[in-house]
Design a protein around this motif. Structure first.
Motif, PDB file in Angstrom:
ATOM      1  N   ILE A  11     -37.838 -22.995  11.880  1.00 60.08           N
ATOM      2  CA  ILE A  11     -37.886 -22.691  10.450  1.00 60.08           C
ATOM      3  C   ILE A  11     -38.275 -23.986   9.758  1.00 60.08           C
ATOM      4  CG2 ILE A  11     -36.571 -22.005   8.408  1.00 60.08           C
ATOM      5  CD1 ILE A  11     -34.604 -20.567  10.337  1.00 60.08           C
ATOM      6  N   THR A 107     -35.063 -18.531   6.046  1.00 56.82           N
ATOM      7  CA  THR A 107     -33.813 -18.404   6.808  1.00 56.82           C
ATOM      8  C   THR A 107     -33.288 -16.972   6.746  1.00 56.82           C
ATOM      9  OG1 THR A 107     -32.420 -19.198   4.966  1.00 56.82           O
ATOM     10  CG2 THR A 107     -33.229 -20.844   6.553  1.00 56.82           C
ATOM     11  N   LEU A 130     -28.369 -19.250  13.389  1.00 55.63           N
ATOM     12  CA  LEU A 130     -29.251 -19.671  12.306  1.00 55.63           C
ATOM     13  C   LEU A 130     -29.028 -21.147  11.970  1.00 55.63           C
ATOM     14  CD1 LEU A 130     -31.366 -18.802  10.184  1.00 55.63           C
ATOM     15  CD2 LEU A 130     -29.430 -18.271   8.665  1.00 55.63           C
ATOM     16  N   ARG A 134     -31.664 -24.142  11.776  1.00 51.88           N
ATOM     17  CA  ARG A 134     -31.923 -24.775  10.470  1.00 51.88           C
ATOM     18  C   ARG A 134     -30.584 -25.021   9.764  1.00 51.88           C
ATOM     19  NH1 ARG A 134     -36.400 -27.501   8.453  1.00 51.88           N
ATOM     20  NH2 ARG A 134     -36.716 -27.051   6.259  1.00 51.88           N
ATOM     21  N   ALA A 137     -29.763 -24.062   6.069  1.00 54.33           N
ATOM     22  CA  ALA A 137     -30.043 -22.671   5.681  1.00 54.33           C
ATOM     23  C   ALA A 137     -29.146 -22.204   4.535  1.00 54.33           C
ATOM     24  CB  ALA A 137     -29.844 -21.748   6.884  1.00 54.33           C
ATOM     25  N   PRO A 139     -29.664 -18.614   3.067  1.00 54.89           N
ATOM     26  CA  PRO A 139     -30.493 -17.402   3.024  1.00 54.89           C
ATOM     27  C   PRO A 139     -30.421 -16.657   1.696  1.00 54.89           C
ATOM     28  CG  PRO A 139     -29.232 -17.520   5.054  1.00 54.89           C
ATOM     29  CD  PRO A 139     -28.706 -18.597   4.160  1.00 54.89           C
TER      30      PRO A 139
END
Length: 193
Positions: A11, A107, A130, A134, A137, A139
């Motif tokens: 990412i 993300t 996740l 990254r 993140a 999201p």
């Protein structure tokens, strides 16, 4: 669903794209603002499959901006299905998901793909995965909400998102001010509740 057979998951943001060109990227999911100019960084990449989705990184309606829609998240899932179907055509792959900063839309999309590929994995474990990809993140909550519905996770993905936000705030308190300035107060409140 067949496993994706992707050995590398990345990412990043637009400014990091040139650094990825030599890393054997085979699949790209771009999530960028509508009307954004063509990204020249991809000219230096080897042959790869690329899907681009255009909407703004917002969680509340703003005049002149395009919110993420259920159709956009459904398109992320179709991208995941195509990726899984292409497994027999390659030994391994490198999936790159990017947005402008590599923090929110990208993300949320990667989380959606992880949840699609690992339907029996707990939501908290998906967020751990996740963060391994990254750490910064954050999201987009609207996208995660749509993924929750489309994947039949009955609110569990959104509940785990709140815990993820809480984790991020605990480990990087400055994110509260940053996200508030970006119009993401509702997400910050999720973290602090």
């Amino acid at each position: 669903m067949k496993p994706i057979s992707i050995s590398v998951l990345t990412i990043c943001g637009i400014d990091e794209l040139p650094d990825q060109g030599a890393l054997g990227v085979t699949h790209v999911l771009s999530l960028i603002d509508p009307g954004w100019p063509a990204l020249e960084a991809f000219q230096s990449y080897d042959s790869h499959h690329r899907t681009t989705l255009n909407f703004h990184d917002i969680i509340e309606p703003i005049d002149g901006k395009i919110m993420p829609r259920p159709e956009d998240v459904a398109e992320v899932l179709r991208f995941g299905e195509a990726l899984a179907a292409s497994r027999d055509e390659r030994a391994e792959g490198h999936l790159l998901v990017h947005c402008h900063m590599g923090v929110s839309r990208s993300t949320a999309a990667m989380l959606t793909l992880l949840a699609q590929v690992h339907p029996n994995e707990t939501e908290d474990r998906l967020f751990e995965r996740l963060r391994e990809i990254r750490p910064q993140a954050w999201p987009n909550s609207v996208m995660v909400g749509y993924a929750d519905e489309l994947l039949g996770r009955a609110g569990r993905l959104s509940a785990a998102l709140r815990r993820h936000y809480e984790h991020r705030v605990r480990h990087d308190p400055e994110v509260v001010d940053w996200m508030t300035r970006l119009g993401r107060r509702r997400e910050v409140e999720m973290a602090l509740s």
